[in-house]
Design a protein around this motif. Structure first.
Motif: not given
Length: 312
Positions: A294-307
């Motif tokens: 879970a990347i919450t401070d990326w300039t492109g927005g939220l990036y959450i990947s389960p795998s």
């Protein structure tokens, strides 16, 4: 000793109406041209061929053309989807959730079981499920026990994916010897657990010998030391529950064993699904959360990947 290959061969004998040749399971000797139809092997175990599909464990597992066509048609309906974006494709998210729930139930997890909070996710195959389980174990033990130099105990018969996981995640791989019955035993594993052990692994069954490890003993050894225990049921997960129902004596290997904390089960093997799909299961969401990125401070927005994958 229970050997899944004996039961599997009986199941295949009745399921397939297209007996083509016989071959020696352990020492095939091919002569003539290399094409499957021109191969002559020692006669001891049947191979079934329903053109153009060769049912050959470890390669493909679909036994007839009708089943293949059904899978192809279903796959085509959803070829223009991307499970990474569950908000855009809620039907795909729902199907994955149902596959995970059904698989967990087969492994005696979920409501009205001793593992009521069992949960999981889908992956691209057994190797990814194993990688995810190892990554989750490493990060869980780092968070809860502060382990910074992780070790993982596996039998020498464990799948090669554990060697890959050790390389990927900078984990020391500790290889434990097998007993004379070709199984990994809890008493052996107990001797190899240290204060840096984050995970021990049992196979149900192991690929090389087709026998189920001493899952109960291994899980007990892990539980006594506060270590996670993964059961690799990639090969046997969709066989052993049904073998047990047929009346064969199958050692406990699933969430009925108290110390088992995660399992991998391949839908694209004897679940008869398209390659590549697999299910990774956890006894608790508290372990599964360490699988996610879970990347919450990326300039492109939220990036959450389960795998491991992003788009799928």
């Amino acid at each position: 000793m229970f050997c899944w290959q004996d039961v599997l061969l009986q199941m295949l004998w009745y399921q397939s109406g297209c007996l083509r040749e016989w071959f020696d399971w352990t020492r095939p000797v091919a002569t003539g041209a290399s094409a499957p139809g021109n191969t002559v092997c020692n006669h001891s175990v049947p191979v079934f061929l329903c053109p153009p599909i060769l049912l050959y464990p470890g390669v493909v597992y679909i036994s007839n053309e009708a089943h293949k066509e059904l899978l192809d048609e279903t796959y085509a309906l959803f070829s223009w989807t991307n499970p990474l974006h569950a908000d855009v494709f809620p039907s795909v998210r729902q199907m994955e959730a149902e596959v995970v729930a059904m698989t967990a139930a087969m492994m005696n997890g979920g409501p009205n079981t001793s593992a009521p909070d069992a949960c999981g996710a889908m992956s691209s195959g057994g190797t990814e499920s194993i990688l995810l389980a190892v990554k989750a174990a490493r990060d869980y033990m780092a968070a809860h026990k502060g382990i910074r130099h992780p070790e993982m105990v596996v039998g020498v018969s464990a799948h090669a994916a554990y060697w890959k996981a050790a390389e990927y995640f900078n984990i020391k791989l500790v290889q434990a010897p097998l007993g004379p019955d070709y199984r990994l035993h809890g008493s052996t594993v107990a001797r190899y657990i240290t204060r840096n052990t984050v995970l021990v692994v049992a196979s149900a069954p192991g690929f090389p010998h087709g026998v189920v490890d001493d899952v109960a003993g291994i899980a007990t050894a892990a539980r006594k030391r506060g270590v996670l225990c993964h059961v690799d049921a990639c090969l046997g997960g969709f066989l052993l529950p049904f073998v047990e129902r047929l009346g064969y004596e199958v050692p406990l290997f699933d969430f009925r064993v108290p110390g088992v904390t995660s399992m991998s089960v391949d839908t694209h093997k004897f679940g008869m699904a398209h390659k590549g799909t697999s299910v990774i299961l956890y006894r608790s969401p508290n372990i599964r959360r360490h699988q996610f990125t879970a990347i919450t401070d990326w300039t492109g927005g939220l990036y959450i990947s389960p795998s491991m994958a992003g788009s799928r």
